[in-house]
Design an enzyme around this catalytic site. Structure first.
Site, PDB file in Angstrom:
ATOM      1  N   GLU A  13       0.416   0.725 -63.349  1.00 58.52           N
ATOM      2  CA  GLU A  13      -0.342   1.341 -64.006  1.00 58.52           C
ATOM      3  C   GLU A  13      -1.876   0.115 -63.759  1.00 58.52           C
ATOM      4  OE1 GLU A  13       0.805   4.555 -67.099  1.00 58.52           O
ATOM      5  OE2 GLU A  13      -0.725   3.005 -68.147  1.00 58.52           O
ATOM      6  N   HIS A  67      24.799  -1.172 -54.150  1.00 57.12           N
ATOM      7  CA  HIS A  67      25.629  -0.583 -53.073  1.00 57.12           C
ATOM      8  C   HIS A  67      24.538   0.445 -53.200  1.00 57.12           C
ATOM      9  CE1 HIS A  67      29.679  -2.490 -53.141  1.00 57.12           C
ATOM     10  NE2 HIS A  67      28.540  -3.539 -54.565  1.00 57.12           N
ATOM     11  N   LYS A 116      -3.729  13.190 -68.242  1.00 57.46           N
ATOM     12  CA  LYS A 116      -3.953  13.654 -69.025  1.00 57.46           C
ATOM     13  C   LYS A 116      -5.568  15.247 -69.847  1.00 57.46           C
ATOM     14  CE  LYS A 116      -2.562   9.612 -71.806  1.00 57.46           C
ATOM     15  NZ  LYS A 116      -2.884   8.612 -73.241  1.00 57.46           N
TER      16      LYS A 116
HETATM   17  O1  PA5 Z   1      -0.178   1.166 -71.105  1.00 62.79           O
HETATM   18  C1  PA5 Z   1      -0.833   2.641 -71.078  1.00 62.79           C
HETATM   19  O2  PA5 Z   1      -2.281   2.493 -71.558  1.00 62.79           O
HETATM   20  C2  PA5 Z   1      -0.563   4.196 -71.105  1.00 62.79           C
HETATM   21  O3  PA5 Z   1       0.676   3.881 -70.346  1.00 62.79           O
HETATM   22  C3  PA5 Z   1      -0.303   4.219 -72.504  1.00 62.79           C
HETATM   23  O4  PA5 Z   1       0.678   3.674 -72.904  1.00 62.79           O
HETATM   24  C4  PA5 Z   1       0.614   5.882 -72.875  1.00 62.79           C
HETATM   25  O5  PA5 Z   1      -0.291   6.900 -71.583  1.00 62.79           O
HETATM   26  C5  PA5 Z   1       0.822   6.737 -74.352  1.00 62.79           C
HETATM   27  O6  PA5 Z   1      -0.906   6.505 -74.210  1.00 62.79           O
HETATM   28  P1  PA5 Z   1      -0.696   6.179 -75.664  1.00 62.79           P
HETATM   29  O7  PA5 Z   1      -0.367   4.976 -76.484  1.00 62.79           O
HETATM   30  O8  PA5 Z   1      -2.822   6.599 -75.749  1.00 62.79           O
HETATM   31  O9  PA5 Z   1      -0.405   7.534 -76.593  1.00 62.79           O
END
Ligand code: PA5
Length: 478
Positions: A304, A333, A447
């Site tokens: 990410e 394996h 989202k």
């Molecule tokens: O790293 C990030 O920002 C994302 O992976 C969020 O943690 C994830 O989308 C969840 O978002 P939120 O904490 O706003 O619910």
């Protein structure tokens, strides 16, 4: 004095980064990285060092300061955890992505590997921990089958305060609790969210829910060392002060500007060179069940943060190395055949441990069958280490880039170091790639499309856009 404050003990618990098998001297001229390649990066790495320094000095790297800035929060977390221990049998995290993967990884690393199956006494009186990081209806109902919600506290964690998955879980739980407990439903919910943004903060304040804050500027995947990770950890008896001390120790170890002496910076520089040379995949392979979910946590962090379409100057670059999770020895394996004989497109990072928490001896037996009896007299500890070394050797022979992060043992101090090491490596890699490692526009798109499909007000335009997407052809569904 707690042992983790002792300098000698800290040194004995220093995690190390071994990059021999990334280098030409070991892996060969064809695939290996030369000292010259690293030297040629000097200007770029110095720019990255300066950029991170500047970012931190101007208060824009809040996650990096978490080991130092949370004395009051930690005290409040410990008080809350004490209270929960007295009153509840289970603690359930409602959260996804960065709000779930850290708590899962820390629990797996630091507590008993069958923690939830132990009796309360065997757990030291601490509650069981569940992390609900999906919205599969079967998953949530399965959880309800094994907990008593009257003896459970739910920690709803969302930085944005609006993620559909987490907010749906929250609505379901709140409704159930209200029906069962009336107004005291509030005693069963703790919210962890942004201090000002999002919907959860308003709801929590209106309804008087217990609140913890995710500091401004700390994104989900960089949030394990704030209340997102610290509360669930403390509730299960993990020493969170020690975890933070480990992170601070790694911060100190990473002050060196000579990257040959700076683990996270060298790790990122080597990944950058390897990636530039076609190594598009980064495999993390812990040789310890306790570190199994560190690979999941790392996969999100790396993917990410670094998977980006645009660089900082607005150029289309479609960059990012694909993270892959593996587990030693299990995946020897299943995946190692590919890593050894498949394409030269990977860097494999082993996580190894010197001292496991248990020792299991292999008994002697079958003296008349030498191909079995040779195992007797050794231990599983010897075997897992031998298999790790053997895999490393096989990859070396196959000229496949690999590196090792070693933990003297898995404890709060070394885990804190490891988390901080990987966060810093990721941030440094972001600088080398000239991208913003701290946003996630690709996730936001999904989202927003979900909000539109589920009828959230304000997303009518997005809904129209979705309705106009090309219709699927039946002939392609067979
Ligand atoms: O790293 C990030 O920002 C994302 O992976 C969020 O943690 C994830 O989308 C969840 O978002 P939120 O904490 O706003 O619910």
């Amino acid at each position: 004095m707690e042992r983790y404050k002792d300098k000698k003990w800290q040194e004995s618990m220093r995690i190390t980064f071994d990059f021999n098998n990334m280098m030409k001297e070991f892996i060969g001229e064809d695939q290996g990285i030369g000292r010259d390649d690293i030297k040629n990066m000097e200007e770029k790495t110095q720019d990255a060092i300066n950029a991170l320094k500047e970012m931190r000095a101007s208060g824009n790297m809040v996650w990096a300061d978490l080991p130092y800035t949370q004395e009051d929060v930690v005290a409040e977390i410990l008080d809350t955890a004490k209270d929960i221990k007295k009153k509840f049998d289970a603690f359930v995290v409602l959260g996804i992505g960065g709000s779930a993967l850290g708590p899962i990884a820390a629990q797996q690393a630091l507590n008993h590997l069958r923690y939830n199956e132990l009796s309360k006494a065997e757990r030291g009186g601490y509650p069981r921990l569940y992390v609900l990081d999906n919205i599969d209806p079967e998953g949530i109902n399965a959880l309800f089958d094994v907990i008593d919600i009257e003896k459970t506290v739910f920690n709803v964690i969302t930085k944005s305060g609006s993620t559909s998955e987490t907010m749906s879980q929250f609505l379901i739980i709140r409704d159930l609790l209200k029906k069962k407990l009336g107004d005291s439903y509030k005693d069963h919910i703790i919210a962890t969210t942004d201090r000002s943004k999002g919907n959860l903060i308003k709801i929590a304040r209106d309804e008087g829910l217990k609140l913890f804050y995710i500091p401004d500027g700390v994104g989900g995947r960089f949030s394990e060392l704030c209340p997102v990770g610290l509360l669930p950890a403390a509730v299960c008896g993990i020493d969170i002060k020690q975890m933070l001390a480990g992170a601070a120790f790694m911060d100190e170890c990473s002050k060196e500007e000579n990257i040959f002496k700076n683990g996270p910076y060298m790790a990122a520089t080597l990944q950058y060179i390897a990636f530039r040379d076609g190594k598009n995949i980064s495999v993390m392979m812990p040789y310890a069940d306790s570190l199994k979910f560190m690979a999941d946590w790392y996969a999100q962090l790396w993917a990410e943060s670094l998977g980006k379409k645009m660089d900082r100057d607005g150029n289309l670059i479609y960059t990012g190395q694909t993270p892959v999770k593996a587990l030693g020895v299990t995946d020897q394996h299943s995946q190692i055949q590919l890593y050894a004989e498949g394409p030269f497109d990977k860097v494999i990072t082993f996580l190894t441990v010197d001292k496991y928490k248990s020792k299991v001896d292999i008994p002697h037996g079958y003296k008349d069958i030498p191909a079995v009896s040779f195992l007797g007299g050794h231990s599983l500890n010897d075997l897992i280490k031998a298999e790790g070394l053997a895999t490393e050797y096989a990859l070396l022979k196959a000229e496949k880039l690999n590196r090792t992060i070693n933990l003297p043992e898995v404890n709060e101090f070394t885990l804190g170091q490891l988390l901080y090491f990987l966060e810093l490596e990721t941030a440094f890699m972001g600088e080398l790639l000239n991208i913003n490692a701290f946003d996630q526009p690709g996730v936001e798109e999904g989202k927003n499309a979900t909000y539109a499909l589920m009828g959230r007000p304000g997303y009518e335009g997005k809904k129209a856009e979705l309705d106009n997407r090309p219709k699927k052809r039946d002939e392609y569904i067979i």
